[in-house]
Design a protein around this motif. Structure first.
Motif, PDB file in Angstrom:
ATOM      1  N   PHE A   1       0.829  -1.192   0.000  1.00 61.23           N
ATOM      2  CA  PHE A   1       0.000   0.000   0.000  1.00 61.23           C
ATOM      3  C   PHE A   1       0.873   1.255   0.000  1.00 61.23           C
ATOM      4  CE2 PHE A   1      -3.263  -2.615   2.563  1.00 61.23           C
ATOM      5  CZ  PHE A   1      -3.763  -3.167   1.395  1.00 61.23           C
ATOM      6  N   SER A   2       0.463   2.247  -0.788  1.00 60.87           N
ATOM      7  CA  SER A   2       1.159   3.532  -0.781  1.00 60.87           C
ATOM      8  C   SER A   2       0.217   4.675  -0.445  1.00 60.87           C
ATOM      9  CB  SER A   2       1.827   3.792  -2.134  1.00 60.87           C
ATOM     10  OG  SER A   2       0.872   3.802  -3.187  1.00 60.87           O
ATOM     11  N   GLN A   3      -1.044   4.558  -0.846  1.00 60.35           N
ATOM     12  CA  GLN A   3      -2.030   5.604  -0.546  1.00 60.35           C
ATOM     13  C   GLN A   3      -3.327   4.927  -0.134  1.00 60.35           C
ATOM     14  OE1 GLN A   3      -1.279   7.389  -4.541  1.00 60.35           O
ATOM     15  NE2 GLN A   3      -1.641   9.287  -3.463  1.00 60.35           N
ATOM     16  N   VAL A   4      -3.734   5.147   1.122  1.00 60.15           N
ATOM     17  CA  VAL A   4      -4.977   4.573   1.633  1.00 60.15           C
ATOM     18  C   VAL A   4      -5.766   5.675   2.338  1.00 60.15           C
ATOM     19  CG1 VAL A   4      -6.032   2.763   3.028  1.00 60.15           C
ATOM     20  CG2 VAL A   4      -3.786   2.369   2.005  1.00 60.15           C
ATOM     21  N   PRO A   5      -6.888   6.109   1.804  1.00 56.21           N
ATOM     22  CA  PRO A   5      -7.711   7.114   2.493  1.00 56.21           C
ATOM     23  C   PRO A   5      -8.091   6.636   3.888  1.00 56.21           C
ATOM     24  CG  PRO A   5      -8.481   6.785   0.238  1.00 56.21           C
ATOM     25  CD  PRO A   5      -7.460   5.713   0.501  1.00 56.21           C
ATOM     26  N   GLN A   6      -8.298   7.581   4.796  1.00 60.73           N
ATOM     27  CA  GLN A   6      -8.597   7.219   6.188  1.00 60.73           C
ATOM     28  C   GLN A   6      -9.830   6.334   6.298  1.00 60.73           C
ATOM     29  OE1 GLN A   6      -8.780  10.693   8.658  1.00 60.73           O
ATOM     30  NE2 GLN A   6      -6.599  11.128   8.481  1.00 60.73           N
ATOM     31  N   SER A   7     -10.854   6.609   5.498  1.00 59.37           N
ATOM     32  CA  SER A   7     -12.069   5.790   5.574  1.00 59.37           C
ATOM     33  C   SER A   7     -11.775   4.342   5.182  1.00 59.37           C
ATOM     34  CB  SER A   7     -13.153   6.372   4.664  1.00 59.37           C
ATOM     35  OG  SER A   7     -12.697   6.446   3.320  1.00 59.37           O
ATOM     36  N   SER A   8     -10.949   4.156   4.150  1.00 57.96           N
ATOM     37  CA  SER A   8     -10.589   2.798   3.727  1.00 57.96           C
ATOM     38  C   SER A   8      -9.689   2.133   4.757  1.00 57.96           C
ATOM     39  CB  SER A   8      -9.892   2.833   2.366  1.00 57.96           C
ATOM     40  OG  SER A   8     -10.779   3.256   1.348  1.00 57.96           O
ATOM     41  N   ARG A   9      -8.796   2.907   5.372  1.00 57.65           N
ATOM     42  CA  ARG A   9      -7.907   2.337   6.399  1.00 57.65           C
ATOM     43  C   ARG A   9      -8.722   1.818   7.569  1.00 57.65           C
ATOM     44  NH1 ARG A   9      -3.674  -0.294   6.700  1.00 57.65           N
ATOM     45  NH2 ARG A   9      -2.518   1.208   5.421  1.00 57.65           N
ATOM     46  N   ARG A  10      -9.771   2.546   7.963  1.00 57.40           N
ATOM     47  CA  ARG A  10     -10.611   2.068   9.072  1.00 57.40           C
ATOM     48  C   ARG A  10     -11.301   0.756   8.710  1.00 57.40           C
ATOM     49  NH1 ARG A  10     -11.765   7.697   9.674  1.00 57.40           N
ATOM     50  NH2 ARG A  10     -13.605   7.495   8.346  1.00 57.40           N
ATOM     51  N   VAL A  11     -11.809   0.659   7.488  1.00 57.90           N
ATOM     52  CA  VAL A  11     -12.468  -0.577   7.055  1.00 57.90           C
ATOM     53  C   VAL A  11     -11.475  -1.735   7.062  1.00 57.90           C
ATOM     54  CG1 VAL A  11     -13.637  -1.731   5.135  1.00 57.90           C
ATOM     55  CG2 VAL A  11     -14.190   0.646   5.677  1.00 57.90           C
ATOM     56  N   LEU A  12     -10.271  -1.510   6.525  1.00 59.15           N
ATOM     57  CA  LEU A  12      -9.247  -2.554   6.500  1.00 59.15           C
ATOM     58  C   LEU A  12      -8.892  -3.015   7.914  1.00 59.15           C
ATOM     59  CD1 LEU A  12      -6.779  -1.209   3.769  1.00 59.15           C
ATOM     60  CD2 LEU A  12      -8.210  -3.246   3.600  1.00 59.15           C
ATOM     61  N   ASN A  13      -8.625  -2.053   8.800  1.00 57.87           N
ATOM     62  CA  ASN A  13      -8.211  -2.411  10.161  1.00 57.87           C
ATOM     63  C   ASN A  13      -9.312  -3.171  10.899  1.00 57.87           C
ATOM     64  OD1 ASN A  13      -5.751  -1.206   9.760  1.00 57.87           O
ATOM     65  ND2 ASN A  13      -6.256   0.688  10.834  1.00 57.87           N
ATOM     66  N   ASP A  14     -10.560  -2.720  10.763  1.00 56.28           N
ATOM     67  CA  ASP A  14     -11.666  -3.410  11.431  1.00 56.28           C
ATOM     68  C   ASP A  14     -11.799  -4.839  10.914  1.00 56.28           C
ATOM     69  OD1 ASP A  14     -12.172  -1.119  12.830  1.00 56.28           O
ATOM     70  OD2 ASP A  14     -13.907  -0.501  11.637  1.00 56.28           O
ATOM     71  N   TRP A  15     -11.689  -5.016   9.598  1.00 59.75           N
ATOM     72  CA  TRP A  15     -11.825  -6.358   9.026  1.00 59.75           C
ATOM     73  C   TRP A  15     -10.664  -7.257   9.444  1.00 59.75           C
ATOM     74  CZ3 TRP A  15      -9.485  -9.879   5.808  1.00 59.75           C
ATOM     75  CH2 TRP A  15     -10.304 -10.891   5.284  1.00 59.75           C
ATOM     76  N   LEU A  16      -9.450  -6.721   9.455  1.00 59.08           N
ATOM     77  CA  LEU A  16      -8.285  -7.505   9.859  1.00 59.08           C
ATOM     78  C   LEU A  16      -8.405  -7.941  11.316  1.00 59.08           C
ATOM     79  CD1 LEU A  16      -5.479  -5.445   8.102  1.00 59.08           C
ATOM     80  CD2 LEU A  16      -6.052  -7.825   7.612  1.00 59.08           C
ATOM     81  N   GLN A  17      -8.826  -7.031  12.198  1.00 60.51           N
ATOM     82  CA  GLN A  17      -8.966  -7.383  13.613  1.00 60.51           C
ATOM     83  C   GLN A  17     -10.041  -8.442  13.814  1.00 60.51           C
ATOM     84  OE1 GLN A  17      -9.587  -3.772  15.815  1.00 60.51           O
ATOM     85  NE2 GLN A  17      -7.646  -2.864  15.161  1.00 60.51           N
ATOM     86  N   ALA A  18     -11.119  -8.341  13.037  1.00 59.65           N
ATOM     87  CA  ALA A  18     -12.209  -9.310  13.184  1.00 59.65           C
ATOM     88  C   ALA A  18     -11.814 -10.684  12.664  1.00 59.65           C
ATOM     89  CB  ALA A  18     -13.445  -8.817  12.430  1.00 59.65           C
ATOM     90  N   ASN A  19     -10.850 -10.750  11.771  1.00 55.60           N
ATOM     91  CA  ASN A  19     -10.484 -12.024  11.149  1.00 55.60           C
ATOM     92  C   ASN A  19      -9.080 -12.493  11.519  1.00 55.60           C
ATOM     93  OD1 ASN A  19     -12.686 -12.733   8.877  1.00 55.60           O
ATOM     94  ND2 ASN A  19     -12.442 -10.510   9.013  1.00 55.60           N
ATOM     95  N   VAL A  20      -8.457 -11.817  12.495  1.00 54.24           N
ATOM     96  CA  VAL A  20      -7.067 -12.132  12.812  1.00 54.24           C
ATOM     97  C   VAL A  20      -6.906 -13.539  13.359  1.00 54.24           C
ATOM     98  CG1 VAL A  20      -7.106 -11.286  15.195  1.00 54.24           C
ATOM     99  CG2 VAL A  20      -4.981 -11.170  13.849  1.00 54.24           C
TER     100      VAL A  20
END
Length: 365
Positions: free
Chosen positions: A204-223
Protein backbone atom coordinates in the motif's frame (compact mmCIF):
# COMPACT_ATOMS: atom_id res chain seq x y z
CA UNK A 1 5.89 -1.61 15.78
CA UNK A 2 5.57 2.12 15.07
CA UNK A 3 7.87 3.86 12.64
CA UNK A 4 10.47 6.15 14.22
CA UNK A 5 12.07 9.39 13.07
CA UNK A 6 14.79 11.78 14.16
CA UNK A 7 14.10 15.45 13.34
CA UNK A 8 17.34 17.46 13.37
CA UNK A 9 16.34 21.10 13.06
CA UNK A 10 16.58 24.29 15.13
CA UNK A 11 13.89 26.22 13.21
CA UNK A 12 10.98 26.23 15.66
CA UNK A 13 8.31 26.82 13.02
CA UNK A 14 9.59 24.04 10.74
CA UNK A 15 9.85 21.67 13.70
CA UNK A 16 6.26 22.40 14.72
CA UNK A 17 4.91 21.73 11.21
CA UNK A 18 6.97 18.59 10.56
CA UNK A 19 6.35 17.11 14.01
CA UNK A 20 2.59 17.49 13.55
CA UNK A 21 2.71 15.85 10.10
CA UNK A 22 4.84 12.93 11.29
CA UNK A 23 2.64 12.31 14.33
CA UNK A 24 -0.50 12.44 12.18
CA UNK A 25 1.05 9.66 10.10
CA UNK A 26 1.69 7.52 13.16
CA UNK A 27 5.46 8.12 13.11
CA UNK A 28 7.19 8.61 16.46
CA UNK A 29 9.33 11.77 16.51
CA UNK A 30 12.51 12.63 18.38
CA UNK A 31 13.51 16.28 17.95
CA UNK A 32 17.07 17.46 18.21
CA UNK A 33 18.32 20.96 17.44
CA UNK A 34 21.99 20.19 17.88
CA UNK A 35 23.91 18.29 15.18
CA UNK A 36 26.48 16.90 17.63
CA UNK A 37 23.73 15.48 19.82
CA UNK A 38 22.06 14.06 16.71
CA UNK A 39 25.27 12.21 15.79
CA UNK A 40 25.27 10.60 19.23
CA UNK A 41 21.65 9.49 18.84
CA UNK A 42 22.36 7.99 15.42
CA UNK A 43 25.32 6.11 16.84
CA UNK A 44 23.12 4.55 19.53
CA UNK A 45 19.96 3.57 17.65
CA UNK A 46 17.99 2.95 14.47
CA UNK A 47 15.50 5.34 12.88
CA UNK A 48 13.19 4.70 9.95
CA UNK A 49 13.58 8.33 8.87
CA UNK A 50 16.05 11.12 9.59
CA UNK A 51 15.11 14.70 8.67
CA UNK A 52 18.11 17.05 8.61
CA UNK A 53 18.13 20.84 8.27
CA UNK A 54 21.02 21.72 5.92
CA UNK A 55 21.43 25.33 7.01
CA UNK A 56 24.92 24.29 8.17
CA UNK A 57 25.58 22.22 5.07
CA UNK A 58 29.03 20.73 5.94
CA UNK A 59 27.82 19.52 9.33
CA UNK A 60 24.52 18.29 7.89
CA UNK A 61 26.17 16.28 5.10
CA UNK A 62 28.56 14.78 7.65
CA UNK A 63 25.53 13.64 9.66
CA UNK A 64 23.89 12.17 6.54
CA UNK A 65 27.09 10.29 5.68
CA UNK A 66 27.25 8.95 9.26
CA UNK A 67 23.69 7.65 9.00
CA UNK A 68 24.50 5.91 5.74
CA UNK A 69 27.71 4.34 7.10
CA UNK A 70 26.03 2.80 10.16
CA UNK A 71 24.75 -0.73 9.34
CA UNK A 72 21.60 -0.34 11.43
CA UNK A 73 20.61 2.77 9.46
CA UNK A 74 21.46 1.56 5.95
CA UNK A 75 17.78 1.50 5.01
CA UNK A 76 16.91 4.76 6.77
CA UNK A 77 15.08 7.31 4.62
CA UNK A 78 17.12 10.51 4.85
CA UNK A 79 15.19 13.72 4.12
CA UNK A 80 17.24 16.89 3.70
CA UNK A 81 15.61 20.24 4.51
CA UNK A 82 17.19 22.69 2.06
CA UNK A 83 17.02 26.21 0.65
CA UNK A 84 18.14 27.70 -2.64
CA UNK A 85 21.58 28.31 -1.15
CA UNK A 86 22.32 24.60 -0.69
CA UNK A 87 24.23 22.38 -3.12
CA UNK A 88 21.50 19.83 -3.73
CA UNK A 89 23.68 17.51 -5.84
CA UNK A 90 26.32 17.30 -3.11
CA UNK A 91 23.67 16.51 -0.49
CA UNK A 92 22.20 13.74 -2.66
CA UNK A 93 25.73 12.39 -3.19
CA UNK A 94 26.16 12.03 0.58
CA UNK A 95 23.09 9.80 0.76
CA UNK A 96 19.95 11.95 1.04
CA UNK A 97 16.81 10.20 -0.24
CA UNK A 98 14.53 13.24 -0.64
CA UNK A 99 14.49 17.01 -0.36
CA UNK A 100 12.07 19.31 1.44
CA UNK A 101 12.40 22.93 0.39
CA UNK A 102 12.10 25.93 2.69
CA UNK A 103 9.89 27.61 3.66
CA UNK A 104 8.14 24.51 4.96
CA UNK A 105 4.41 24.63 4.29
CA UNK A 106 2.09 22.05 5.80
CA UNK A 107 0.40 21.25 2.47
CA UNK A 108 3.57 20.62 0.47
CA UNK A 109 5.37 18.86 3.33
CA UNK A 110 2.40 16.54 3.93
CA UNK A 111 2.34 15.49 0.28
CA UNK A 112 6.09 14.85 0.33
CA UNK A 113 6.06 12.94 3.61
CA UNK A 114 3.28 10.67 2.34
CA UNK A 115 5.58 9.67 -0.50
CA UNK A 116 8.52 9.20 1.86
CA UNK A 117 6.50 7.17 4.36
CA UNK A 118 6.00 4.42 1.79
CA UNK A 119 9.76 3.89 1.78
CA UNK A 120 10.05 3.43 5.53
CA UNK A 121 8.60 -0.05 5.77
CA UNK A 122 11.06 -2.91 5.73
CA UNK A 123 10.88 -4.94 2.51
CA UNK A 124 11.35 -8.28 4.26
CA UNK A 125 9.27 -7.71 7.35
CA UNK A 126 6.90 -10.66 7.72
CA UNK A 127 3.32 -9.64 8.41
CA UNK A 128 0.32 -11.78 9.30
CA UNK A 129 -1.70 -12.22 6.11
CA UNK A 130 -5.34 -13.22 6.14
CA UNK A 131 -6.70 -15.25 3.23
CA UNK A 132 -9.49 -13.43 1.43
CA UNK A 133 -11.62 -14.35 -1.56
CA UNK A 134 -13.11 -11.46 -3.48
CA UNK A 135 -13.13 -10.20 -7.04
CA UNK A 136 -12.06 -6.71 -7.99
CA UNK A 137 -10.89 -4.66 -10.93
CA UNK A 138 -7.60 -2.82 -11.11
CA UNK A 139 -6.17 0.06 -13.11
CA UNK A 140 -2.51 0.58 -13.95
CA UNK A 141 -0.21 2.08 -16.60
CA UNK A 142 -2.83 2.81 -19.24
CA UNK A 143 -5.13 -0.12 -18.38
CA UNK A 144 -8.57 0.33 -16.86
CA UNK A 145 -10.98 -2.14 -15.21
CA UNK A 146 -8.72 -5.21 -15.47
CA UNK A 147 -10.21 -8.18 -13.54
CA UNK A 148 -8.34 -9.57 -10.53
CA UNK A 149 -9.03 -11.98 -7.65
CA UNK A 150 -7.87 -11.12 -4.13
CA UNK A 151 -5.73 -13.78 -2.42
CA UNK A 152 -4.68 -12.40 0.99
CA UNK A 153 -4.52 -9.17 2.93
CA UNK A 154 -2.33 -7.57 5.61
CA UNK A 155 -2.09 -4.12 7.16
CA UNK A 156 0.69 -3.18 4.73
CA UNK A 157 -0.37 -4.80 1.48
CA UNK A 158 -2.41 -7.25 -0.52
CA UNK A 159 -1.90 -10.11 -2.96
CA UNK A 160 -4.14 -10.81 -5.91
CA UNK A 161 -4.15 -13.00 -8.98
CA UNK A 162 -4.31 -11.35 -12.41
CA UNK A 163 -4.70 -12.82 -15.88
CA UNK A 164 -2.02 -10.57 -17.36
CA UNK A 165 1.46 -9.73 -16.17
CA UNK A 166 1.74 -6.22 -14.76
CA UNK A 167 4.58 -3.87 -15.69
CA UNK A 168 7.39 -3.94 -13.13
CA UNK A 169 7.64 -1.00 -10.74
CA UNK A 170 4.14 0.28 -11.45
CA UNK A 171 1.46 1.82 -9.29
CA UNK A 172 -1.91 0.06 -9.13
CA UNK A 173 -5.28 1.63 -8.25
CA UNK A 174 -8.25 -0.50 -7.22
CA UNK A 175 -11.37 -0.73 -5.10
CA UNK A 176 -13.23 -3.67 -3.59
CA UNK A 177 -15.54 -4.82 -0.82
CA UNK A 178 -14.30 -7.32 1.78
CA UNK A 179 -16.34 -10.43 2.61
CA UNK A 180 -19.05 -9.62 5.13
CA UNK A 181 -18.57 -5.88 4.70
CA UNK A 182 -20.45 -3.65 2.28
CA UNK A 183 -18.13 -0.63 2.66
CA UNK A 184 -15.98 0.09 -0.36
CA UNK A 185 -12.19 0.01 0.10
CA UNK A 186 -10.37 2.33 -2.30
CA UNK A 187 -6.58 2.53 -2.38
CA UNK A 188 -3.36 2.67 -4.38
CA UNK A 189 -0.29 0.48 -4.08
CA UNK A 190 2.98 -0.49 -5.73
CA UNK A 191 3.97 -3.80 -7.32
CA UNK A 192 6.63 -5.49 -5.19
CA UNK A 193 6.73 -8.99 -6.74
CA UNK A 194 5.04 -11.29 -9.26
CA UNK A 195 5.22 -15.03 -9.83
CA UNK A 196 4.59 -17.38 -12.74
CA UNK A 197 1.10 -18.32 -11.49
CA UNK A 198 -0.15 -14.75 -11.92
CA UNK A 199 -0.01 -13.74 -8.26
CA UNK A 200 1.03 -10.14 -7.60
CA UNK A 201 2.19 -8.64 -4.30
CA UNK A 202 1.20 -5.02 -3.66
CA UNK A 203 2.48 -2.73 -0.95
CA UNK A 204 0.00 0.00 0.00
CA UNK A 205 1.16 3.53 -0.78
CA UNK A 206 -2.03 5.60 -0.55
CA UNK A 207 -4.98 4.57 1.63
CA UNK A 208 -7.71 7.11 2.49
CA UNK A 209 -8.60 7.22 6.19
CA UNK A 210 -12.07 5.79 5.57
CA UNK A 211 -10.59 2.80 3.73
CA UNK A 212 -7.91 2.34 6.40
CA UNK A 213 -10.61 2.07 9.07
CA UNK A 214 -12.47 -0.58 7.05
CA UNK A 215 -9.25 -2.55 6.50
CA UNK A 216 -8.21 -2.41 10.16
CA UNK A 217 -11.67 -3.41 11.43
CA UNK A 218 -11.83 -6.36 9.03
CA UNK A 219 -8.28 -7.51 9.86
CA UNK A 220 -8.97 -7.38 13.61
CA UNK A 221 -12.21 -9.31 13.18
CA UNK A 222 -10.48 -12.02 11.15
CA UNK A 223 -7.07 -12.13 12.81
CA UNK A 224 -7.85 -15.46 14.46
CA UNK A 225 -7.54 -17.12 11.07
CA UNK A 226 -4.38 -15.28 10.11
CA UNK A 227 -1.25 -17.21 9.26
CA UNK A 228 2.29 -16.01 8.97
CA UNK A 229 3.17 -16.03 5.28
CA UNK A 230 6.80 -16.18 4.25
CA UNK A 231 7.35 -15.43 0.60
CA UNK A 232 9.03 -18.17 -1.42
CA UNK A 233 12.65 -17.34 -2.10
CA UNK A 234 11.80 -16.68 -5.73
CA UNK A 235 9.36 -13.95 -4.65
CA UNK A 236 11.57 -12.16 -2.14
CA UNK A 237 13.32 -9.28 -3.90
CA UNK A 238 17.09 -9.64 -3.76
CA UNK A 239 19.51 -6.79 -3.30
CA UNK A 240 20.74 -7.22 -6.87
CA UNK A 241 17.28 -7.20 -8.46
CA UNK A 242 15.78 -3.98 -9.73
CA UNK A 243 12.48 -5.06 -8.18
CA UNK A 244 13.98 -4.70 -4.72
CA UNK A 245 14.28 -0.95 -5.07
CA UNK A 246 11.78 0.94 -2.97
CA UNK A 247 9.50 3.02 -5.13
CA UNK A 248 8.50 6.63 -4.75
CA UNK A 249 6.35 6.73 -7.88
CA UNK A 250 4.60 4.39 -10.28
CA UNK A 251 4.02 4.41 -13.99
CA UNK A 252 0.66 6.11 -13.64
CA UNK A 253 -2.54 5.65 -15.55
CA UNK A 254 -2.25 7.22 -18.98
CA UNK A 255 -5.08 5.78 -21.06
CA UNK A 256 -4.08 4.44 -24.48
CA UNK A 257 -5.57 6.66 -27.16
CA UNK A 258 -3.78 4.81 -29.95
CA UNK A 259 -2.28 1.38 -30.47
CA UNK A 260 1.25 2.70 -30.52
CA UNK A 261 0.88 4.67 -27.26
CA UNK A 262 2.60 1.92 -25.31
CA UNK A 263 5.73 2.39 -27.44
CA UNK A 264 6.24 5.93 -26.15
CA UNK A 265 9.16 6.39 -23.77
CA UNK A 266 7.61 6.57 -20.31
CA UNK A 267 9.70 7.53 -17.30
CA UNK A 268 8.88 7.36 -13.61
CA UNK A 269 9.59 10.69 -11.96
CA UNK A 270 8.78 12.88 -9.01
CA UNK A 271 8.39 16.44 -10.27
CA UNK A 272 6.53 19.24 -8.55
CA UNK A 273 4.02 20.98 -10.79
CA UNK A 274 1.17 23.48 -10.85
CA UNK A 275 -2.05 22.75 -12.75
CA UNK A 276 -4.51 25.38 -13.94
CA UNK A 277 -7.94 24.71 -15.38
CA UNK A 278 -8.47 26.44 -18.70
CA UNK A 279 -9.10 30.19 -18.26
CA UNK A 280 -8.43 30.00 -14.51
CA UNK A 281 -5.59 31.54 -12.48
CA UNK A 282 -6.15 29.27 -9.46
CA UNK A 283 -3.24 26.81 -9.23
CA UNK A 284 -3.45 23.26 -7.91
CA UNK A 285 -0.10 22.08 -6.56
CA UNK A 286 0.60 18.46 -7.45
CA UNK A 287 3.27 15.93 -8.44
CA UNK A 288 4.04 14.28 -11.78
CA UNK A 289 4.72 10.60 -11.11
CA UNK A 290 5.42 9.61 -14.70
CA UNK A 291 5.91 11.34 -18.02
CA UNK A 292 6.13 10.42 -21.70
CA UNK A 293 6.09 12.40 -24.96
CA UNK A 294 2.32 11.87 -25.02
CA UNK A 295 1.32 12.78 -21.49
CA UNK A 296 1.81 12.32 -17.77
CA UNK A 297 0.18 11.10 -14.57
CA UNK A 298 -0.57 13.78 -11.99
CA UNK A 299 -0.86 12.77 -8.33
CA UNK A 300 -3.28 15.10 -6.54
CA UNK A 301 -6.15 14.86 -4.09
CA UNK A 302 -8.10 17.43 -6.13
CA UNK A 303 -9.04 15.78 -9.43
CA UNK A 304 -10.98 17.08 -12.44
CA UNK A 305 -13.48 15.26 -14.68
CA UNK A 306 -12.30 13.48 -17.82
CA UNK A 307 -12.14 15.92 -20.72
CA UNK A 308 -11.11 18.92 -18.59
CA UNK A 309 -8.57 21.12 -20.39
CA UNK A 310 -5.52 21.98 -18.27
CA UNK A 311 -2.38 24.09 -18.33
CA UNK A 312 0.52 22.29 -16.63
CA UNK A 313 3.59 24.19 -15.36
CA UNK A 314 6.71 22.26 -14.35
CA UNK A 315 9.91 23.92 -13.15
CA UNK A 316 13.29 22.27 -12.76
CA UNK A 317 16.73 23.67 -12.12
CA UNK A 318 17.33 23.96 -15.87
CA UNK A 319 13.98 24.74 -17.49
CA UNK A 320 10.38 25.84 -17.09
CA UNK A 321 7.81 23.93 -19.10
CA UNK A 322 4.24 25.07 -19.68
CA UNK A 323 2.06 22.74 -21.77
CA UNK A 324 -1.62 22.23 -22.46
CA UNK A 325 -3.27 18.91 -21.65
CA UNK A 326 -6.59 17.13 -21.33
CA UNK A 327 -7.70 14.79 -18.54
CA UNK A 328 -8.15 11.26 -19.92
CA UNK A 329 -8.82 9.34 -16.70
CA UNK A 330 -9.46 10.41 -13.14
CA UNK A 331 -9.10 8.55 -9.82
CA UNK A 332 -10.62 10.66 -7.00
CA UNK A 333 -8.26 11.12 -4.09
CA UNK A 334 -5.26 9.84 -6.06
CA UNK A 335 -4.72 11.61 -9.37
CA UNK A 336 -5.37 11.96 -13.10
CA UNK A 337 -3.97 10.67 -16.36
CA UNK A 338 -3.39 13.59 -18.74
CA UNK A 339 -2.71 13.72 -22.47
CA UNK A 340 -0.42 16.51 -23.66
CA UNK A 341 -1.50 18.92 -26.40
CA UNK A 342 1.95 19.99 -27.62
CA UNK A 343 1.54 22.98 -29.91
CA UNK A 344 5.11 23.87 -30.89
CA UNK A 345 8.40 22.15 -31.67
CA UNK A 346 9.91 23.99 -28.69
CA UNK A 347 7.35 22.41 -26.34
CA UNK A 348 8.08 18.97 -27.76
CA UNK A 349 11.79 19.56 -27.25
CA UNK A 350 11.23 20.67 -23.67
CA UNK A 351 9.16 17.56 -22.91
CA UNK A 352 12.00 15.39 -24.21
CA UNK A 353 14.42 17.34 -22.01
CA UNK A 354 12.12 16.80 -19.03
CA UNK A 355 11.98 13.05 -19.72
CA UNK A 356 15.78 12.94 -19.89
CA UNK A 357 15.95 14.88 -16.63
CA UNK A 358 13.52 12.44 -14.96
CA UNK A 359 15.76 9.57 -16.03
CA UNK A 360 19.04 11.03 -14.80
CA UNK A 361 18.19 13.30 -11.87
CA UNK A 362 17.64 12.33 -8.21
CA UNK A 363 14.10 12.54 -6.84
CA UNK A 364 12.99 16.01 -5.74
CA UNK A 365 9.86 16.26 -3.64
Amino acid sequence: MALTSLLVCSDAQAVQVLRAILQDMGILVESCGDLRMARARLADGHYDAVLVDCQNEPAATELIAQARNKPSNKTTVVIAIVSGANDVRAIFAKGASFMLYKPISRERATHSMRAARGLMQSERRIRPRIPVQANTSIAYAGKENMPAALVDLSEDGIAFRADSKLPPHCKVYFQFSLPGNTSLVRLAGEVMWQDSSGRVGIRFSQVPQSSRRVLNDWLQANVATATEVVLPESQVPSGDDDSSQLLSAGLGLLADSAGDRRNLSRRSCRLGAEVFRSNSRAATRCTLSDISPGGCYIETIETFPAGTVLDIVVRTEDLKLRVHGKVLSTHPGFGMGVEFGLRTDEQRKQVQQLIASAQSEPKLI
